[in-house]
Design a protein around this motif. Structure first.
Motif, short mmCIF file in Angstrom:
data_model
loop_
_atom_site.label_atom_id
_atom_site.label_comp_id
_atom_site.label_asym_id
_atom_site.label_seq_id
_atom_site.Cartn_x
_atom_site.Cartn_y
_atom_site.Cartn_z
N ARG A 29 0.84 -1.20 0.00
CA ARG A 29 0.00 0.00 0.00
C ARG A 29 0.87 1.26 0.00
O ARG A 29 0.96 1.97 1.00
N TRP A 30 1.52 1.49 -1.11
CA TRP A 30 2.36 2.68 -1.22
C TRP A 30 2.07 3.34 -2.56
O TRP A 30 1.51 2.72 -3.47
N SER A 31 2.44 4.59 -2.70
CA SER A 31 2.22 5.29 -3.97
C SER A 31 3.35 6.28 -4.23
O SER A 31 4.00 6.75 -3.30
N GLU A 33 6.87 7.27 -6.58
CA GLU A 33 8.18 6.63 -6.58
C GLU A 33 9.26 7.70 -6.66
O GLU A 33 9.16 8.65 -7.42
#
Ligand code: ZN
Length: 62
Positions: A29-31, A33
């Motif tokens: 659950r990351w967004s 870069e």
């Protein structure tokens, strides 16, 4: 599926352990870069507390 480390934000793939800090708190659950090439010259790296080159998640959702 690529996962980001909750402790250092490092992005890794196909592992249950962060290759950078050895932490086991990985999340998908990351967004966003962030690619850090030269941490010492990067304002973003300083802001995020990054000390090693690599790919990092800009945002990690809890
Ligand atoms: Zn880590």
């Amino acid at each position: 599926m690529e996962k980001a480390c909750k402790d250092c934000k490092y992005i890794s793939k196909g592992t249950n352990k962060c290759p950078l800090c050895g932490g086991e708190r990985l999340t998908d659950r990351w967004s966003g870069e962030v690619i850090i090439i030269n941490p010492e010259a990067s304002e973003i790296a300083k802001k995020l507390g990054i000390k090693s080159p690599g790919r990092y998640a800009a945002k990690i959702k809890e």
